[in-house]
Write a protein that holds these residues in place. Structure first.
Motif, PDB file in Angstrom:
ATOM      1  N   ASN A 344      46.601  31.496  60.458  1.00 54.59           N
ATOM      2  CA  ASN A 344      47.024  32.593  59.578  1.00 54.59           C
ATOM      3  C   ASN A 344      46.113  33.800  59.785  1.00 54.59           C
ATOM      4  OD1 ASN A 344      49.082  31.055  57.681  1.00 54.59           O
ATOM      5  ND2 ASN A 344      47.276  29.752  57.881  1.00 54.59           N
ATOM      6  N   PRO A 345      46.223  34.466  60.902  1.00 54.59           N
ATOM      7  CA  PRO A 345      45.318  35.595  61.171  1.00 54.59           C
ATOM      8  C   PRO A 345      45.482  36.744  60.192  1.00 54.59           C
ATOM      9  CG  PRO A 345      47.071  35.478  62.821  1.00 54.59           C
ATOM     10  CD  PRO A 345      47.155  34.227  62.026  1.00 54.59           C
ATOM     11  N   ALA A 346      46.705  37.003  59.704  1.00 55.79           N
ATOM     12  CA  ALA A 346      46.910  38.109  58.764  1.00 55.79           C
ATOM     13  C   ALA A 346      46.191  37.837  57.449  1.00 55.79           C
ATOM     14  CB  ALA A 346      48.400  38.317  58.528  1.00 55.79           C
ATOM     15  N   GLU A 347      46.227  36.599  56.974  1.00 56.50           N
ATOM     16  CA  GLU A 347      45.553  36.260  55.718  1.00 56.50           C
ATOM     17  C   GLU A 347      44.056  36.528  55.807  1.00 56.50           C
ATOM     18  OE1 GLU A 347      44.414  32.251  53.128  1.00 56.50           O
ATOM     19  OE2 GLU A 347      45.910  32.142  54.751  1.00 56.50           O
ATOM     20  N   PHE A 348      43.432  36.091  56.906  1.00 51.25           N
ATOM     21  CA  PHE A 348      41.984  36.237  57.010  1.00 51.25           C
ATOM     22  C   PHE A 348      41.589  37.643  57.430  1.00 51.25           C
ATOM     23  CE2 PHE A 348      42.347  31.719  56.733  1.00 51.25           C
ATOM     24  CZ  PHE A 348      41.181  31.332  56.099  1.00 51.25           C
ATOM     25  N   LEU A 349      42.499  38.386  58.024  1.00 52.03           N
ATOM     26  CA  LEU A 349      42.225  39.802  58.248  1.00 52.03           C
ATOM     27  C   LEU A 349      42.160  40.546  56.913  1.00 52.03           C
ATOM     28  CD1 LEU A 349      41.877  42.278  60.026  1.00 52.03           C
ATOM     29  CD2 LEU A 349      44.374  42.383  60.260  1.00 52.03           C
ATOM     30  N   ALA A 350      43.043  40.168  55.989  1.00 51.91           N
ATOM     31  CA  ALA A 350      43.007  40.771  54.653  1.00 51.91           C
ATOM     32  C   ALA A 350      41.699  40.437  53.945  1.00 51.91           C
ATOM     33  CB  ALA A 350      44.197  40.276  53.836  1.00 51.91           C
ATOM     34  N   TYR A 351      41.246  39.173  54.051  1.00 51.05           N
ATOM     35  CA  TYR A 351      39.955  38.813  53.454  1.00 51.05           C
ATOM     36  C   TYR A 351      38.830  39.631  54.068  1.00 51.05           C
ATOM     37  CZ  TYR A 351      42.473  34.644  51.831  1.00 51.05           C
ATOM     38  OH  TYR A 351      43.374  33.781  51.249  1.00 51.05           O
ATOM     39  N   ARG A 352      38.922  39.877  55.352  1.00 51.76           N
ATOM     40  CA  ARG A 352      37.877  40.637  56.039  1.00 51.76           C
ATOM     41  C   ARG A 352      37.823  42.078  55.536  1.00 51.76           C
ATOM     42  NH1 ARG A 352      37.943  42.215  62.175  1.00 51.76           N
ATOM     43  NH2 ARG A 352      35.768  42.807  62.522  1.00 51.76           N
ATOM     44  N   ILE A 353      38.976  42.671  55.325  1.00 52.92           N
ATOM     45  CA  ILE A 353      39.017  44.035  54.793  1.00 52.92           C
ATOM     46  C   ILE A 353      38.419  44.075  53.390  1.00 52.92           C
ATOM     47  CG2 ILE A 353      40.559  45.891  54.055  1.00 52.92           C
ATOM     48  CD1 ILE A 353      42.439  45.075  56.335  1.00 52.92           C
ATOM     49  N   LEU A 354      38.788  43.110  52.557  1.00 52.07           N
ATOM     50  CA  LEU A 354      38.237  43.063  51.199  1.00 52.07           C
ATOM     51  C   LEU A 354      36.736  42.803  51.225  1.00 52.07           C
ATOM     52  CD1 LEU A 354      41.034  41.006  49.392  1.00 52.07           C
ATOM     53  CD2 LEU A 354      40.636  43.480  49.277  1.00 52.07           C
ATOM     54  N   TYR A 355      36.282  42.023  52.202  1.00 52.09           N
ATOM     55  CA  TYR A 355      34.843  41.750  52.315  1.00 52.09           C
ATOM     56  C   TYR A 355      34.086  43.030  52.668  1.00 52.09           C
ATOM     57  CZ  TYR A 355      30.435  39.863  54.013  1.00 52.09           C
ATOM     58  OH  TYR A 355      29.108  39.613  54.213  1.00 52.09           O
ATOM     59  N   PHE A 356      34.645  43.854  53.544  1.00 56.58           N
ATOM     60  CA  PHE A 356      34.000  45.113  53.894  1.00 56.58           C
ATOM     61  C   PHE A 356      33.991  46.072  52.699  1.00 56.58           C
ATOM     62  CE2 PHE A 356      35.257  44.375  58.574  1.00 56.58           C
ATOM     63  CZ  PHE A 356      34.087  43.667  58.779  1.00 56.58           C
ATOM     64  N   ILE A 357      35.009  45.983  51.839  1.00 59.58           N
ATOM     65  CA  ILE A 357      34.981  46.764  50.605  1.00 59.58           C
ATOM     66  C   ILE A 357      33.835  46.289  49.719  1.00 59.58           C
ATOM     67  CG2 ILE A 357      36.239  47.308  48.490  1.00 59.58           C
ATOM     68  CD1 ILE A 357      38.835  47.109  50.079  1.00 59.58           C
ATOM     69  N   TYR A 358      33.674  44.991  49.627  1.00 56.73           N
ATOM     70  CA  TYR A 358      32.606  44.419  48.802  1.00 56.73           C
ATOM     71  C   TYR A 358      31.228  44.835  49.301  1.00 56.73           C
ATOM     72  CZ  TYR A 358      29.400  40.793  47.130  1.00 56.73           C
ATOM     73  OH  TYR A 358      28.337  40.130  46.599  1.00 56.73           O
ATOM     74  N   ARG A 402      45.704  47.513  38.880  1.00 56.81           N
ATOM     75  CA  ARG A 402      47.040  46.929  38.974  1.00 56.81           C
ATOM     76  C   ARG A 402      47.124  45.998  40.192  1.00 56.81           C
ATOM     77  NH1 ARG A 402      46.505  49.266  35.024  1.00 56.81           N
ATOM     78  NH2 ARG A 402      46.031  47.132  34.486  1.00 56.81           N
ATOM     79  N   LEU A 403      46.497  46.398  41.304  1.00 57.81           N
ATOM     80  CA  LEU A 403      46.466  45.546  42.501  1.00 57.81           C
ATOM     81  C   LEU A 403      45.611  44.303  42.277  1.00 57.81           C
ATOM     82  CD1 LEU A 403      46.015  48.337  45.198  1.00 57.81           C
ATOM     83  CD2 LEU A 403      48.064  46.938  44.852  1.00 57.81           C
ATOM     84  N   PHE A 404      44.596  44.430  41.442  1.00 60.04           N
ATOM     85  CA  PHE A 404      43.730  43.291  41.140  1.00 60.04           C
ATOM     86  C   PHE A 404      44.500  42.192  40.412  1.00 60.04           C
ATOM     87  CE2 PHE A 404      41.057  41.311  37.815  1.00 60.04           C
ATOM     88  CZ  PHE A 404      40.219  40.548  38.635  1.00 60.04           C
ATOM     89  N   LEU A 405      45.488  42.555  39.645  1.00 58.11           N
ATOM     90  CA  LEU A 405      46.245  41.575  38.865  1.00 58.11           C
ATOM     91  C   LEU A 405      47.273  40.821  39.703  1.00 58.11           C
ATOM     92  CD1 LEU A 405      46.870  43.637  35.599  1.00 58.11           C
ATOM     93  CD2 LEU A 405      45.192  41.808  35.961  1.00 58.11           C
ATOM     94  N   ASP A 406      47.561  41.286  40.916  1.00 62.00           N
ATOM     95  CA  ASP A 406      48.604  40.642  41.713  1.00 62.00           C
ATOM     96  C   ASP A 406      48.195  40.555  43.189  1.00 62.00           C
ATOM     97  OD1 ASP A 406      51.017  39.442  42.343  1.00 62.00           O
ATOM     98  OD2 ASP A 406      52.047  41.361  42.666  1.00 62.00           O
ATOM     99  N   PRO A 407      47.143  39.805  43.515  1.00 60.40           N
ATOM    100  CA  PRO A 407      46.714  39.676  44.910  1.00 60.40           C
ATOM    101  C   PRO A 407      47.407  38.493  45.590  1.00 60.40           C
ATOM    102  CG  PRO A 407      45.088  38.674  43.511  1.00 60.40           C
ATOM    103  CD  PRO A 407      46.186  39.168  42.594  1.00 60.40           C
ATOM    104  N   PRO A 408      47.728  38.578  46.871  1.00 56.84           N
ATOM    105  CA  PRO A 408      48.319  37.440  47.580  1.00 56.84           C
ATOM    106  C   PRO A 408      47.244  36.445  48.014  1.00 56.84           C
ATOM    107  CG  PRO A 408      48.170  39.327  49.038  1.00 56.84           C
ATOM    108  CD  PRO A 408      47.680  39.788  47.692  1.00 56.84           C
ATOM    109  N   ASN A 409      47.673  35.207  48.279  1.00 59.41           N
ATOM    110  CA  ASN A 409      46.783  34.149  48.776  1.00 59.41           C
ATOM    111  C   ASN A 409      45.572  34.005  47.865  1.00 59.41           C
ATOM    112  OD1 ASN A 409      48.526  33.787  51.038  1.00 59.41           O
ATOM    113  ND2 ASN A 409      47.545  35.513  52.055  1.00 59.41           N
ATOM    114  N   MET A 410      44.362  34.021  48.460  1.00 60.63           N
ATOM    115  CA  MET A 410      43.139  33.867  47.673  1.00 60.63           C
ATOM    116  C   MET A 410      42.365  35.174  47.590  1.00 60.63           C
ATOM    117  SD  MET A 410      41.862  30.119  48.995  1.00 60.63           S
ATOM    118  CE  MET A 410      40.577  30.055  47.755  1.00 60.63           C
ATOM    119  N   GLY A 411      43.083  36.282  47.672  1.00 59.82           N
ATOM    120  CA  GLY A 411      42.417  37.573  47.587  1.00 59.82           C
ATOM    121  C   GLY A 411      41.712  37.801  46.271  1.00 59.82           C
ATOM    122  N   ALA A 412      42.172  37.132  45.198  1.00 56.74           N
ATOM    123  CA  ALA A 412      41.534  37.308  43.894  1.00 56.74           C
ATOM    124  C   ALA A 412      40.083  36.860  43.927  1.00 56.74           C
ATOM    125  CB  ALA A 412      42.302  36.532  42.825  1.00 56.74           C
TER     126      ALA A 412
END
Length: 503
Positions: A344-358, A402-412
């Protein structure tokens, strides 16, 4: 009366004969090296003959010694250059002899006729390992030297004493003493060791390995599950049938009886998933996953199952906010995804983007954004992560929550790591925009709290308890007075913090 000095007058008009020009002596034609020497030099500089640990300077120095010794002993034509070991191999053989404590002269010093090369050749590895290319094949070619002596071409530019090569070669004890004296000289000059012997390097390596074993993270995990294997070692074929095995960092090549084969590892993964759902014991689960990853590594197994193992471990680590293990898995997954092994490369790419935000890592964030294709941007998880980044970049905290309340996968779970920081930043902005006060219910809704009690507790935890005022229509926050508190908290929250060496 004027004084003067009498001089004799010139009586002839003859011309002075100019001295005859002296023609410079023509240097005698330089000696040409034979095909054997030329071939030997080409073998020494060949990329396939480079040996890790032997530098180009060491090889060239040894090559000069070999050819100079043969030239001075007038045995250039007697040496069997085709079978003479390369300078790199001779250096390795001498190092091995030094480590074993045996003092002996090398064969090329004792007899350059090529008759005693068998003993040296026998001590060298018959199957050369893969070696890194260090120098171009055409980097050095023997040319006809413009000099009056019989010596290699590089000797003309050498700064060494011309009588140096006539001296006898030092013994191992003398060389050791010379190295020790040089080391002491450098110690007095620089105040620390700048030259380490082979024994010192080995002791240092062992001490470093011991330190790495004794330092563990919160869950007793290591940052590297790759065993210490030689570059030429092949994969291990495991024979162990145990489903469970504790993780130990390898300091030697693993034994097949301690490694589980792929069918057993597949059963282990299914068992770990079941135990995690039932027991939720992260210390045990993480240890077992690291052992599982290690068995995959030593057997060189890279397939869809490998991707599944790393993805599962990354999700569990993310759920427990163990960023050390998560980052290890994320790094390996990036390499596996490039091999198109599924997952699932798209899922973990999303986690990577959120990690860089963090981590507020803007350079790496820009690199990721520059690599995204339009197809990848349309993936739901990636699209959500990009919208989160856009909302924060534009200061739109309403859209962010609003995006925080509805994240896909384990983005929360990833967003939970920086939601507190963003709430503080939003409160600092609200305190400047809404004055003199704002209702607590509005803050609860706007900042995505579950209820007013949670919101009030958050405000009290960050120093705004004294600015909560009870009115007829409920609690309000005196934003005009609380603005400085939240601004100071915002500045502190956005300071960069080292996260297990990730920033």
């Amino acid at each position: 009366m004027v004084a003067f000095t009498a001089v004799s007058t010139r009586r002839t008009l003859g011309t002075i004969t100019a001295p005859s020009s002296i023609k410079p002596a023509q240097p005698p034609p330089a000696q040409k090296w034979g095909e054997g020497v030329r071939g030997y030099v080409q073998r020494a500089f060949a990329a396939d003959n480079a040996i890790p640990g032997v530098t180009a300077e060491e090889m060239q120095s040894k090559l000069r010694d070999i050819i100079n010794g043969a030239a001075e002993k007038d045995k250039v034509n007697e040496v069997v250059w085709e079978t003479l070991p390369t300078p790199q191999e001779i250096i390795v053989a001498e190092r091995n002899a030094a480590l074993s404590g045996v003092q002996q002269k090398t064969v090329w010093q004792e007899n350059l006729s090529g008759l005693q090369l068998q003993s040296l050749s026998a001590s060298l590895p018959s199957d050369p390992i893969h070696r890194k290319r260090k120098i171009d094949d055409n980097a050095m070619e023997i040319e006809t030297p413009d000099t009056t002596t019989t010596q290699p071409p590089w000797r003309a530019a050498s700064t060494r004493n011309v009588f140096e090569d006539r001296l006898s070669f030092p013994t191992l004890a003398e060389a050791s003493k010379k190295t020790k004296d040089k080391k002491q000289k450098n110690e007095s000059k620089f105040g620390k060791d700048v030259i380490l012997s082979t024994t010192d390097l080995e002791k240092r390596r062992q001490r470093f390995e011991a330190d790495r074993v004794t330092h563990h993270s919160t869950y007793d995990t290591s940052r590297d599950d790759t065993p210490l294997l030689e570059a030429h070692d092949g994969p291990v074929i495991g024979t162990c049938l145990n489903l469970e095995k504790n993780y130990f960092r390898l300091t030697a090549p693993p034994k097949p009886e301690t490694v589980r084969p792929l069918p057993i590892l597949q059963k282990t993964l299914a068992m770990l998933k079941t135990k995690w759902r039932q027991e939720n014991n992260y210390a045990y689960t993480c240890d077992q996953f690291k052992s599982l990853r290690q068995d995959l590594t030593v057997q060189h197994i890279k397939n869809e199952f490998t991707v599944k193992v790393y993805e599962t471990h990354a999700r569990i680590a993310l759920q427990k906010m163990d960023l050390g293990e998560y980052n290890q898995c994320q790094t390996q997954l990036r390499a596996l995804y490039k091999q198109n092994l599924g997952g699932n490369p798209a899922e973990f790419l999303a986690y990577r983007i959120l990690y860089f935000i963090y981590t507020c890592n803007r350079p790496d964030m820009n690199d990721v954004l520059s690599e995204l294709t339009q197809t990848v941007r349309e993936e739901p998880a990636v699209k959500h992560a990009l919208e989160v980044r856009s909302a924060l970049a534009s200061g739109n905290y309403h859209r962010f929550f609003r995006l925080f309340l509805d994240p896909p996968n384990m983005g929360a779970y990833m967003m939970d790591m920086f939601i507190e920081r963003e709430r503080i930043a939003a409160l600092a902005n609200i305190s400047r925009a809404y004055k003199p006060d704002v209702k607590l219910g509005y803050l609860t809704e706007e900042l995505a709290f579950d209820d007013d009690a949670e919101c009030a507790a958050f405000l009290c935890d960050h120093g705004a308890e004294q600015y909560l005022e009870k009115k007829a229509d409920g609690l309000v926050l005196q934003t005009g007075k609380a603005g400085a508190v939240f601004q100071a908290a915002k500045d502190a929250a956005f300071r960069k913090v080292d996260i297990k060496g990730q920033i």
